[in-house]
Design an enzyme around this catalytic site. Structure first.
Site, PDB file in Angstrom:
ATOM      1  CG  MET A 112      -0.182  -4.304  -1.166  1.00  0.00           C
ATOM      2  SD  MET A 112       1.018  -3.355  -0.224  1.00  0.00           S
ATOM      3  CE  MET A 112       0.583  -1.697  -0.716  1.00  0.00           C
ATOM      4  CB  CYS A 113      -5.315  -6.276  -3.377  1.00  0.00           C
ATOM      5  SG  CYS A 113      -5.006  -6.066  -5.144  1.00  0.00           S
TER       6      CYS A 113
END
Length: 298
Positions: free
Chosen positions: A1-2
């Site tokens: 997750m970014c």
């Protein structure tokens, strides 16, 4: 997750305070990526033959003055330097090949982050709020910016592995997602003499697109080719000297939201990063559809 963020100012007053709009977006997305962060900002292009070279040194006590003096002696190029903490921007008449050769010969503990007449890139480890303070992102000015907050799901946590990734001149890319075939792309490009600096999957996408542009494709045409070459899940946000470009993969499982007004275009992984922007309640807000290329020029 970014987390990814992008902002393009359509009005001159906003360009003078670009950083003030971008910093809240970047720090908000720190919840999606607290490991490291980076920002690429594009300003008025330098006149030829000058270029901007962004550097990073792990040692905060690195002697940038000695770096500049040695560079001037060895290259005989007209140069000046601007520094902030671990980061420096070298403005020089030296061509990129000469700078890269000099770095290889000197084997200095610095990393070249970007090259171009408009682009400056900052990358470091740590929470985006800390990085923003350290490098005074709120003071940045320019026409547009692209940022990224990283939660590493593959490859090391380091400034080199942080986004944005760059290739060629005045081109950068940030990525939320993961590619399943980066090494096949890498092998293909390495056979053509293209050098890689990390094992990060995003670098493969960045260098593939720049390679296609070096052959004459527009960024949009290169992306059309990438739809058949890149395998995996991705939201890609890219910038050149005069545009922002956004695309999602065929499944669009990685989030993105766009807010567009007469004054600006703002992009993020989540709407909450856009909520502080002026006039956002009247903006055209939409979720980009799969495999459609969205492009905005300065």
């Amino acid at each position: 997750m970014c987390g990814i963020v992008g902002f393009l100012a359509r009005r001159e007053p906003m360009r003078k305070t670009l950083g003030e709009f971008v910093v809240p977006m970047l720090t908000c997305m720190g919840d999606r990526g607290p490991d490291s962060a980076g920002l690429a900002a594009f300003s008025e292009p330098l006149e030829a033959p000058l270029r901007r070279y962004s550097f990073y040194a792990a040692d905060r006590a690195f002697d940038w003055g000695a770096f500049l003096n040695q560079f001037a002696v060895d290259t005989d190029a007209t140069s000046e330097i601007e520094t902030a903490e671990n980061h420096a921007i070298l403005i020089s008449t030296a061509v990129p090949d000469a700078v890269n050769r000099w770095l290889d010969e000197r084997n200095l503990p610095v990393h070249l982050l970007s090259v171009g007449r408009s682009i400056d890139v900052y990358k470091d480890e740590g929470h985006p709020a800390e990085i923003s303070r350290r490098y005074h992102f709120d003071e940045l000015h320019g026409s547009h910016a692209v940022g990224h907050t990283r939660m590493a799901t593959e490859s090391a946590v380091s400034p080199a592995h942080a986004h944005p990734f760059t290739a060629g001149e005045d081109f950068c890319l940030v990525h939320n997602g993961s590619l399943s075939n980066p090494y096949s792309i890498r092998r293909k490009l390495e056979k053509k003499g293209i050098r890689f600096e990390t094992d990060n999957d995003t670098e493969a996408a960045c260098r593939f697109l720049e390679w296609r542009m070096s052959l004459g494709d527009t960024l949009e045409t290169a992306l059309e080719r990438a739809f058949t070459e890149l395998d995996g899940f991705y939201t890609l946000l890219m910038a050149t000297a005069d545009k922002l470009v956004l695309v999602r993969d065929a499944f669009a499982c990685k989030p993105a939201v766009v807010a567009e007004t007469d004054d600006y275009v703002a992009i993020s992984s989540e709407y909450r990063a856009l909520a502080h922007l002026p006039g956002v309640s009247q903006a055209r807000i939409f979720e980009p559809v799969p495999e459609q290329i969205y492009s905005w020029t300065t």
